[in-house]
Design a protein around this motif. Structure first.
Motif, mmCIF file in Angstrom:
data_model
loop_
_atom_site.group_PDB
_atom_site.id
_atom_site.type_symbol
_atom_site.label_atom_id
_atom_site.label_comp_id
_atom_site.label_asym_id
_atom_site.label_seq_id
_atom_site.Cartn_x
_atom_site.Cartn_y
_atom_site.Cartn_z
ATOM 1 N N PHE A 348 0.843 -1.297 -0.137
ATOM 2 C CA PHE A 348 0.099 -0.011 -0.069
ATOM 3 C C PHE A 348 0.816 1.193 -0.011
ATOM 4 O O PHE A 348 2.070 1.138 0.484
ATOM 5 C CB PHE A 348 -0.942 -0.090 1.005
ATOM 6 C CG PHE A 348 -0.273 0.001 2.562
ATOM 7 C CD1 PHE A 348 0.152 1.200 3.267
ATOM 8 C CD2 PHE A 348 -0.033 -1.399 3.263
ATOM 9 C CE1 PHE A 348 0.508 1.089 4.243
ATOM 10 C CE2 PHE A 348 0.685 -1.385 4.334
ATOM 11 C CZ PHE A 348 0.947 -0.138 5.088
ATOM 12 N N SER A 351 0.375 6.610 3.832
ATOM 13 C CA SER A 351 -0.644 7.658 3.986
ATOM 14 C C SER A 351 -0.795 7.209 5.689
ATOM 15 O O SER A 351 -0.457 6.111 5.977
ATOM 16 C CB SER A 351 -1.917 6.756 3.193
ATOM 17 O OG SER A 351 -2.977 7.529 3.623
ATOM 18 N N ASP A 353 -3.918 7.651 6.449
ATOM 19 C CA ASP A 353 -5.490 7.074 6.436
ATOM 20 C C ASP A 353 -5.240 5.417 6.539
ATOM 21 O O ASP A 353 -4.685 4.980 5.444
ATOM 22 C CB ASP A 353 -6.079 7.738 5.376
ATOM 23 C CG ASP A 353 -7.576 7.016 5.350
ATOM 24 O OD1 ASP A 353 -7.919 6.215 6.255
ATOM 25 O OD2 ASP A 353 -8.153 7.341 4.370
ATOM 26 N N TRP A 355 -7.520 3.126 6.121
ATOM 27 C CA TRP A 355 -8.310 2.891 5.038
ATOM 28 C C TRP A 355 -7.555 3.056 3.553
ATOM 29 O O TRP A 355 -8.055 1.930 2.764
ATOM 30 C CB TRP A 355 -9.753 3.610 4.701
ATOM 31 C CG TRP A 355 -10.481 3.355 5.921
ATOM 32 C CD1 TRP A 355 -10.806 4.037 7.277
ATOM 33 C CD2 TRP A 355 -11.206 1.951 6.183
ATOM 34 N NE1 TRP A 355 -11.615 3.369 7.921
ATOM 35 C CE2 TRP A 355 -11.964 2.074 7.471
ATOM 36 C CE3 TRP A 355 -11.246 0.948 5.439
ATOM 37 C CZ2 TRP A 355 -12.716 1.157 8.110
ATOM 38 C CZ3 TRP A 355 -12.098 -0.243 5.812
ATOM 39 C CH2 TRP A 355 -12.854 0.014 7.142
ATOM 40 N N SER A 356 -6.705 3.575 3.426
ATOM 41 C CA SER A 356 -5.770 3.520 2.154
ATOM 42 C C SER A 356 -5.022 2.145 1.968
ATOM 43 O O SER A 356 -4.948 1.602 0.867
ATOM 44 C CB SER A 356 -4.510 4.565 2.201
ATOM 45 O OG SER A 356 -3.791 4.583 0.999
ATOM 46 N N ASP A 359 -7.911 -0.142 0.867
ATOM 47 C CA ASP A 359 -8.457 0.055 -0.405
ATOM 48 C C ASP A 359 -7.431 -0.270 -1.418
ATOM 49 O O ASP A 359 -7.457 -0.463 -2.586
ATOM 50 C CB ASP A 359 -8.897 1.546 -0.525
ATOM 51 C CG ASP A 359 -10.004 1.805 0.218
ATOM 52 O OD1 ASP A 359 -10.848 0.661 0.619
ATOM 53 O OD2 ASP A 359 -10.368 2.938 0.863
ATOM 54 N N ASN A 360 -5.979 -0.110 -1.188
ATOM 55 C CA ASN A 360 -4.932 -0.033 -1.995
ATOM 56 C C ASN A 360 -3.939 -1.233 -1.865
ATOM 57 O O ASN A 360 -3.372 -1.699 -2.562
ATOM 58 C CB ASN A 360 -4.151 0.959 -2.052
ATOM 59 C CG ASN A 360 -4.978 2.447 -2.314
ATOM 60 O OD1 ASN A 360 -5.419 2.282 -3.631
ATOM 61 N ND2 ASN A 360 -5.332 3.257 -1.478
ATOM 62 N N ARG A 431 -4.451 -2.107 -7.867
ATOM 63 C CA ARG A 431 -3.457 -2.289 -6.893
ATOM 64 C C ARG A 431 -2.246 -2.878 -7.313
ATOM 65 O O ARG A 431 -2.128 -3.401 -8.413
ATOM 66 C CB ARG A 431 -4.177 -3.483 -5.773
ATOM 67 C CG ARG A 431 -5.332 -3.184 -5.314
ATOM 68 C CD ARG A 431 -6.102 -4.290 -4.603
ATOM 69 N NE ARG A 431 -7.584 -4.091 -4.154
ATOM 70 C CZ ARG A 431 -7.673 -3.665 -2.864
ATOM 71 N NH1 ARG A 431 -6.751 -3.648 -2.027
ATOM 72 N NH2 ARG A 431 -8.973 -3.402 -2.505
#
Length: 592
Positions: A348, A351, A353, A355-356, A359-360, A431
């Motif tokens: 990933f 970040s 965050d 949730w990054s 999500d990634n 991704r």
């Protein structure tokens, strides 16, 4: 009791029966949906006491043909007391006639308690080799390394043989592995007094070192500052554990040393799992020096105590911001208090965050009671673990486990306690595993998961591929005959000697390379007995080798496995292609 009947139930079934797990794992499936962003946080069940081990039997052998240690009687007493408290029986003997196939078959582990000299005849040696090949367990204590100098198979089993020792004195033991049951109870260092052996060879390249000596803390160490003192290894079809402690009578009344012995016995008898593959070249990201380089994203935190991180609250992520990694082997130790939830994120972008990462990136899940695509060992939401392999490798709540997460290109492999349980390739253009950040999840209130000893080894690039010996049956090394580099040179087994003919590079293209050439199936053949040889690398399927979860090396083109001819571990045993099986002659340990 035969070792084959120690565990009538799979681990998860046994834990569930004892109330350790709240939900049974479901059959393996593969999911393709992305993880739900707003999945509810689950409150874990309170931690419960570990289930008692099933009853098993241990043979303690203390015959001496050389120096006799006065602590043998204390050692036998300690082992009997450990057995009474931990559900195993101890049969103590100095009669080598106990080493017959029929008698050995009744024991889950055999302890060599400060044996010395030549203690077994040829027939008894053969019986013990057969016992180990059938999945037996060996525990060597102290002078077990001063035993059977003329039996090369035993030298490989013990891991190293005695050379000398200084006077009895206190020393600092550096605990390198705090996940193995023999050392998980210890701190990062262990102060104790004993007779500290120097060994003829360093076992680090063929065994997994659990603890080593700080040679600056005492006088008389002669191993150039790298001085293993306890280790474990898979060997000749079975499991081998050795500890150099145990010379003094006082050792056997020391609770920490007794727990050390118990952990070695439990592992050798297959009551607990651990990653006992040789390990070299890793850099510590989290160990004894705190969380330098790490950063918390999102709510919650990690409590830190005794070089251990434990998740608190969340949903957040402790991620490593100091460096990005793109081709690597990430290893870490983890433990659940009960039915808890966490995970390890890879691939990933940087970040703050959390949730990054969801999500990634990709999450390697920790939660043995969730659905197959979201259970321990899964690539969360994308691919279930091989649940049969996972169940066989997984330790229950309260015990430590070790993950290896290997990223090479867009391929992600997951190993649990040394066994491969997942092999996933990213095909999503959004991704990419090459985004290169790693992190530890704190999932939510009540989800208490702890982490230790986070370390990484970069693969490829400037650090080169994984390189080292490949070991097989009898602890022997895969060797290029005569160190010749000519096309067609036979590949064989030979006593490990650390020469260039035994140095193999594991390529990201699934090749195995030595002396500038590749391990090759003669003519791309598929028949049993086809020669395995050295040949110029050409990118063909005859030079592709895929490690399997059971330790075999498969040539995918032929569907057959690398095999030692005649189930032999003798020097110059030829390697060839053969139908894949379960024998020790098809089990290989690649460089770590």
């Amino acid at each position: 009791m035969s070792r084959r009947t120690v565990r009538p139930l799979g681990r998860l079934a046994r834990w569930a029966a004892c109330g350790l797990l709240g939900v049974a794992a479901l059959p393996a499936t593969v999911a393709t949906a992305a993880p739900e962003r707003a999945a509810p946080l689950l409150t874990s069940a309170p931690a419960k006491a570990a289930a008692a081990d099933p009853a098993y039997d241990v043979l303690v052998f203390s015959k001496t043909a050389g120096f006799r240690h006065s602590s043998i009687d204390e050692g036998i007493t300690a082992l009997r007391e450990l057995g009474a408290a931990n559900n195993f029986t101890v049969t103590a003997t100095e009669d080598a006639a106990a080493f017959s196939p029929s008698n050995l078959a009744g024991y889950e582990a055999v302890v060599f308690l400060s044996t010395t000299g030549d203690v077994l005849n040829a027939a008894q040696q053969t019986a013990f080799e057969g016992y180990m090949a059938a999945g037996g367990g060996y525990v060597g204590v102290h002078a077990a390394a001063d035993t059977e100098y003329d039996w090369s198979w035993y030298a490989g089993l013990a891991g190293a043989l005695f050379q000398s020792h200084p006077a009895i004195q206190p020393a600092t033991v550096k605990v390198e592995d705090r996940a193995h049951d023999a050392t998980a109870h210890l701190g990062t260092t262990w102060q104790r007094t004993d007779e500290w052996y120097n060994y003829r060879t360093n076992p680090r390249t063929s065994a997994h070192v659990l603890a080593s000596l700080d040679e600056s803390s005492y006088s008389g160490g002669s191993m150039s500052g790298d001085h293993p003192i306890a280790w474990c290894k898979d060997y000749a079809g079975g499991r081998a554990f050795y500890t150099g402690g145990g010379h003094t009578e006082e050792s056997y009344t020391d609770p920490a040393f007794r727990r050390h012995l118990l952990g070695g016995i439990r592992w050798a008898a297959e009551l607990t799992e651990a990653d006992c593959r040789p390990e070299t070249g890793y850099t510590t990201l989290y160990g004894t020096s705190g969380t330098t380089g790490w950063k918390q994203a999102g709510p919650g935190s990690f409590a830190e105590s005794d070089a251990t991180l434990t998740s608190r609250g969340g949903l957040g992520l402790l991620w490593y911001q100091a460096k990005e990694y793109t081709s690597y082997s990430l290893k870490l130790d983890w433990r659940q208090a009960g039915d808890d939830n966490s995970g390890v994120f890879v691939g990933f972008p940087a970040s703050d965050d959390p949730w990054s990462a969801v999500d990634n990136g990709y999450e390697i899940q920790i939660d043995a009671t969730d659905t197959p695509d979201r259970t321990t060992g899964s690539v969360y939401g994308f691919k279930s673990a091989d649940l049969t392999a996972r169940d066989a490798a997984l330790n229950p709540p309260g015990e430590w486990n070790t993950y290896e997460i290997r990223v090479e290109g867009e391929r992600l492999q997951v190993f649990l306690n040394g066994r491969r349980i997942n092999d996933f390739t990213n095909t999503d253009p959004v991704r990419s595993l090459q985004q290169g950040r790693i992190g530890l999840q704190n999932h939510g209130d009540g989800d208490d998961v702890s982490f230790r000893n986070v370390r990484i080894k970069e693969l490829g690039g400037t650090t080169g591929p994984r390189e080292g010996a490949i070991t097989g049956i009898g602890g022997k090394c895969v060797d290029v005959a005569g160190a010749a580099s000519a096309d067609g040179t036979q590949i064989q087994l030979y006593t490990c000697n650390q020469t260039a003919a035994q140095k193999w590079a594991v390529g990201t293209d699934s090749t195995l390379r030595s002396l500038g050439k590749c391990m090759d199936v003669n003519g791309g053949g598929t028949a049993n007995g086809t020669k395995v040889q050295l040949w110029g690398c050409n990118g063909s399927g005859a030079q592709t080798w895929a490690p399997q979860a059971d330790g075999t090396l498969k040539n995918p083109q032929s569907g057959k496995c690398l095999d030692a001819e005649g189930v032999s571990s003798a020097d110059r045993t030829k390697l060839h292609l053969w139908t894949c099986g379960t024998g020790a002659n098809q089990k290989w340990v690649l460089p770590g």
